[in-house]
Design a protein around this motif. Structure first.
Motif, PDB file in Angstrom:
ATOM      1  N   VAL A  87      28.428  60.403  25.917  1.00  0.00           N
ATOM      2  CA  VAL A  87      28.487  59.178  26.723  1.00  0.00           C
ATOM      3  C   VAL A  87      29.710  58.366  26.316  1.00  0.00           C
ATOM      4  O   VAL A  87      29.930  58.103  25.125  1.00  0.00           O
ATOM      5  N   PHE A  88      30.512  57.987  27.308  1.00  0.00           N
ATOM      6  CA  PHE A  88      31.638  57.065  27.108  1.00  0.00           C
ATOM      7  C   PHE A  88      31.421  55.931  28.105  1.00  0.00           C
ATOM      8  O   PHE A  88      31.548  56.113  29.307  1.00  0.00           O
ATOM      9  N   ARG A  89      31.039  54.764  27.571  1.00  0.00           N
ATOM     10  CA  ARG A  89      30.754  53.599  28.419  1.00  0.00           C
ATOM     11  C   ARG A  89      31.765  52.516  28.105  1.00  0.00           C
ATOM     12  O   ARG A  89      32.002  52.208  26.934  1.00  0.00           O
TER      13      ARG A  89
ATOM     14  N   ALA B   9      27.183  60.738  21.251  1.00  0.00           N
ATOM     15  CA  ALA B   9      26.831  62.077  21.731  1.00  0.00           C
ATOM     16  C   ALA B   9      25.611  62.589  20.975  1.00  0.00           C
ATOM     17  O   ALA B   9      25.329  62.128  19.857  1.00  0.00           O
ATOM     18  N   PRO B  10      24.899  63.571  21.544  1.00  0.00           N
ATOM     19  CA  PRO B  10      23.822  64.207  20.779  1.00  0.00           C
ATOM     20  C   PRO B  10      24.387  64.763  19.471  1.00  0.00           C
ATOM     21  O   PRO B  10      25.444  65.410  19.474  1.00  0.00           O
TER      22      PRO B  10
ATOM     23  N   ILE C 276      24.057  66.676  10.047  1.00  0.00           N
ATOM     24  CA  ILE C 276      22.982  67.433  10.674  1.00  0.00           C
ATOM     25  C   ILE C 276      21.699  66.604  10.724  1.00  0.00           C
ATOM     26  O   ILE C 276      21.467  65.748   9.878  1.00  0.00           O
ATOM     27  N   GLY C 277      20.926  66.871  11.744  1.00  0.00           N
ATOM     28  CA  GLY C 277      19.676  66.149  11.932  1.00  0.00           C
ATOM     29  C   GLY C 277      19.100  66.546  13.267  1.00  0.00           C
ATOM     30  O   GLY C 277      19.796  67.081  14.122  1.00  0.00           O
ATOM     31  N   ASP C 278      17.818  66.302  13.438  1.00  0.00           N
ATOM     32  CA  ASP C 278      17.143  66.703  14.671  1.00  0.00           C
ATOM     33  C   ASP C 278      17.039  65.530  15.631  1.00  0.00           C
ATOM     34  O   ASP C 278      16.554  64.459  15.255  1.00  0.00           O
ATOM     35  N   ASN C 279      17.520  65.761  16.844  1.00  0.00           N
ATOM     36  CA  ASN C 279      17.215  64.855  17.949  1.00  0.00           C
ATOM     37  C   ASN C 279      17.825  63.465  17.789  1.00  0.00           C
ATOM     38  O   ASN C 279      17.260  62.473  18.256  1.00  0.00           O
ATOM     39  N   TYR C 280      18.971  63.370  17.121  1.00  0.00           N
ATOM     40  CA  TYR C 280      19.664  62.089  16.958  1.00  0.00           C
ATOM     41  C   TYR C 280      20.841  61.969  17.917  1.00  0.00           C
ATOM     42  O   TYR C 280      21.368  62.971  18.414  1.00  0.00           O
ATOM     43  N   GLU C 281      21.273  60.721  18.158  1.00  0.00           N
ATOM     44  CA  GLU C 281      22.573  60.466  18.788  1.00  0.00           C
ATOM     45  C   GLU C 281      23.546  60.103  17.663  1.00  0.00           C
ATOM     46  O   GLU C 281      23.146  59.454  16.688  1.00  0.00           O
TER      47      GLU C 281
ATOM     48  N   LYS D  46      15.804  58.616  26.193  1.00  0.00           N
ATOM     49  CA  LYS D  46      15.952  60.074  26.128  1.00  0.00           C
ATOM     50  C   LYS D  46      14.995  60.701  25.108  1.00  0.00           C
ATOM     51  O   LYS D  46      15.037  61.907  24.877  1.00  0.00           O
ATOM     52  N   GLY D  47      14.173  59.871  24.477  1.00  0.00           N
ATOM     53  CA  GLY D  47      13.205  60.383  23.506  1.00  0.00           C
ATOM     54  C   GLY D  47      13.835  60.814  22.196  1.00  0.00           C
ATOM     55  O   GLY D  47      13.289  61.647  21.465  1.00  0.00           O
ATOM     56  N   LYS D  48      14.989  60.213  21.855  1.00  0.00           N
ATOM     57  CA  LYS D  48      15.675  60.572  20.612  1.00  0.00           C
ATOM     58  C   LYS D  48      14.954  59.988  19.400  1.00  0.00           C
ATOM     59  O   LYS D  48      14.185  59.023  19.518  1.00  0.00           O
ATOM     60  N   SER D  49      15.238  60.564  18.231  1.00  0.00           N
ATOM     61  CA  SER D  49      14.632  60.083  16.986  1.00  0.00           C
ATOM     62  C   SER D  49      15.377  58.895  16.396  1.00  0.00           C
ATOM     63  O   SER D  49      14.869  58.211  15.511  1.00  0.00           O
ATOM     64  N   GLY D  50      16.616  58.687  16.861  1.00  0.00           N
ATOM     65  CA  GLY D  50      17.399  57.571  16.357  1.00  0.00           C
ATOM     66  C   GLY D  50      18.870  57.751  16.653  1.00  0.00           C
ATOM     67  O   GLY D  50      19.281  58.670  17.367  1.00  0.00           O
ATOM     68  N   VAL D  51      19.660  56.842  16.086  1.00  0.00           N
ATOM     69  CA  VAL D  51      21.118  56.851  16.263  1.00  0.00           C
ATOM     70  C   VAL D  51      21.742  56.761  14.873  1.00  0.00           C
ATOM     71  O   VAL D  51      21.258  56.011  14.024  1.00  0.00           O
ATOM     72  N   CYS D  52      22.812  57.526  14.633  1.00  0.00           N
ATOM     73  CA  CYS D  52      23.486  57.470  13.332  1.00  0.00           C
ATOM     74  C   CYS D  52      24.990  57.325  13.509  1.00  0.00           C
ATOM     75  O   CYS D  52      25.533  57.559  14.592  1.00  0.00           O
ATOM     76  N   MET D  53      25.655  56.932  12.438  1.00  0.00           N
ATOM     77  CA  MET D  53      27.122  56.730  12.470  1.00  0.00           C
ATOM     78  C   MET D  53      27.686  56.835  11.059  1.00  0.00           C
ATOM     79  O   MET D  53      26.959  56.704  10.077  1.00  0.00           O
ATOM     80  N   LEU D  54      28.980  57.074  10.990  1.00  0.00           N
ATOM     81  CA  LEU D  54      29.671  57.157   9.699  1.00  0.00           C
ATOM     82  C   LEU D  54      30.091  55.765   9.244  1.00  0.00           C
ATOM     83  O   LEU D  54      30.617  54.978  10.030  1.00  0.00           O
ATOM     84  N   GLY D  55      29.834  55.482   7.968  1.00  0.00           N
ATOM     85  CA  GLY D  55      30.259  54.220   7.376  1.00  0.00           C
ATOM     86  C   GLY D  55      30.892  54.487   6.019  1.00  0.00           C
ATOM     87  O   GLY D  55      31.080  55.637   5.624  1.00  0.00           O
ATOM     88  N   ALA D  56      31.230  53.425   5.311  1.00  0.00           N
ATOM     89  CA  ALA D  56      31.855  53.577   3.998  1.00  0.00           C
ATOM     90  C   ALA D  56      31.497  52.395   3.127  1.00  0.00           C
ATOM     91  O   ALA D  56      31.181  51.316   3.620  1.00  0.00           O
ATOM     92  N   ALA D  57      31.543  52.635   1.813  1.00  0.00           N
ATOM     93  CA  ALA D  57      31.250  51.550   0.873  1.00  0.00           C
ATOM     94  C   ALA D  57      32.183  50.375   1.141  1.00  0.00           C
ATOM     95  O   ALA D  57      31.797  49.217   1.096  1.00  0.00           O
ATOM     96  N   LYS D  58      33.458  50.690   1.453  1.00  0.00           N
ATOM     97  CA  LYS D  58      34.427  49.679   1.848  1.00  0.00           C
ATOM     98  C   LYS D  58      34.808  49.990   3.292  1.00  0.00           C
ATOM     99  O   LYS D  58      35.240  51.100   3.579  1.00  0.00           O
ATOM    100  N   GLN D  59      34.625  49.048   4.197  1.00  0.00           N
ATOM    101  CA  GLN D  59      34.875  49.289   5.623  1.00  0.00           C
ATOM    102  C   GLN D  59      36.257  49.901   5.857  1.00  0.00           C
ATOM    103  O   GLN D  59      37.253  49.420   5.333  1.00  0.00           O
ATOM    104  N   LYS D  60      36.303  50.978   6.644  1.00  0.00           N
ATOM    105  CA  LYS D  60      37.565  51.653   6.958  1.00  0.00           C
ATOM    106  C   LYS D  60      38.053  51.217   8.335  1.00  0.00           C
ATOM    107  O   LYS D  60      37.268  51.015   9.261  1.00  0.00           O
ATOM    108  N   ALA D  61      39.391  51.114   8.455  1.00  0.00           N
ATOM    109  CA  ALA D  61      39.987  50.608   9.693  1.00  0.00           C
ATOM    110  C   ALA D  61      39.611  51.430  10.916  1.00  0.00           C
ATOM    111  O   ALA D  61      39.491  50.913  12.014  1.00  0.00           O
ATOM    112  N   TRP D  62      39.409  52.752  10.725  1.00  0.00           N
ATOM    113  CA  TRP D  62      39.186  53.618  11.870  1.00  0.00           C
ATOM    114  C   TRP D  62      37.715  53.997  12.046  1.00  0.00           C
ATOM    115  O   TRP D  62      37.391  54.955  12.729  1.00  0.00           O
TER     116      TRP D  62
END
Length: 252
Positions: free
Chosen positions: A50-52, A65-66, A75-80, A111-127
């Motif tokens: 999805v690009f909104r 994306a799934p 890796i994980g089951d049924n996440y975005e 969509k019945g997903k188990s949740g949403v995840c994202m990459l983060g960092a101990a110190k916020q990264k610009a990108w």
């Protein structure tokens, strides 16, 4: 807030060619990074990506994306997987980021997903997307690496995703400057050109490895959102490099 200003649209196979992509605003001239992104997206949209974006010439968008088909070693089951949530310039502070995040979470639930995840960092990264913003919605750290990166997740059912074991390797055999990249971000094309030019001019040995399949992305030896840098065999950053940040790494 007046609703007319919240005019969003989702990219589809039908409108992908005609809609501008928010990150790099161009008028007439084709931009090679944008066109590479468009090509990459044309394959991903079929997979539920999805690009909104705000229906304006602005950098106001969310991209997710799934997890099963997201080009990240997670890796994980049924996440975005949330690649990117970005609001820039005069559009900040008007509730657009909140509206986009709320859409993503509602879409995942629908969509019945188990949740949403994202990459983060101990110190916020610009990108990387702003993790302090995500935490306001209930995202929590569910996995970490020894290189200061975190996996954040908002779980709907108590299950959590995790970094693939290979993402915690953080080492490669080559001592050369090594950059793994894909074409998911329109800025990547020009960053690669700039770094190649610098390395050629300054006799720096460098390898540029395009991650061009889902399998390669899932098997990477480090965290990755669309870019990863190694030097002297060690993982350095997911930040896209300019010449100054490259010089800092090469001084190590």
């Amino acid at each position: 807030m007046e609703n007319f200003s919240m005019d969003f649209l989702n990219l589809t196979p039908e409108n992908l060619a005609s809609e501008h992509l928010c990150c790099i605003i161009r008028s007439k001239k084709l931009h090679p990074g944008v066109e590479a992104k468009r090509k990459w997206l044309s394959e991903r949209l079929k997979e539920g990506h999805v690009f909104r974006k705000l229906n304006a010439k602005a950098t106001v968008f969310i991209e997710y994306a799934p997890l099963e088909t997201a080009w990240v070693p997670i890796i994980g089951d049924n996440y975005e997987y949330l690649y990117c949530l970005w609001v820039l310039g005069s559009y900040k502070g008007k509730g657009y980021g909140r509206a986009l995040m709320e859409y993503c979470l509602a879409d995942a639930k629908q969509k019945g997903k188990s949740g949403v995840c994202m990459l983060g960092a101990a110190k916020q990264k610009a990108w990387l997307s702003d993790q302090s913003f995500a935490k306001k919605f209930g995202f929590e750290i569910v996995d970490t690496t020894n290189s200061g990166y975190n996996l954040l997740a908002l779980s709907f059912d108590g299950t959590t995703p995790r970094f693939a074991q290979n993402a915690k390797t953080l080492k490669i055999q080559s001592e050369d400057l090594t950059i793994y990249y894909d074409m998911q971000c329109p800025y990547i094309y020009q960053k690669i050109e700039t770094i190649k030019q610098y390395c050629e001019t300054n006799n720096v040995s460098a390898s540029f490895i395009q991650v061009d399949t889902l399998q390669k992305a899932k098997e990477l030896p480090c965290v990755f959102n669309n870019w990863a840098v190694f030097y002297k065999g060690k993982f350095e950053t997911v930040n896209l490099l300019d010449v100054e940040s490259l010089k800092r790494i090469l001084r190590k």
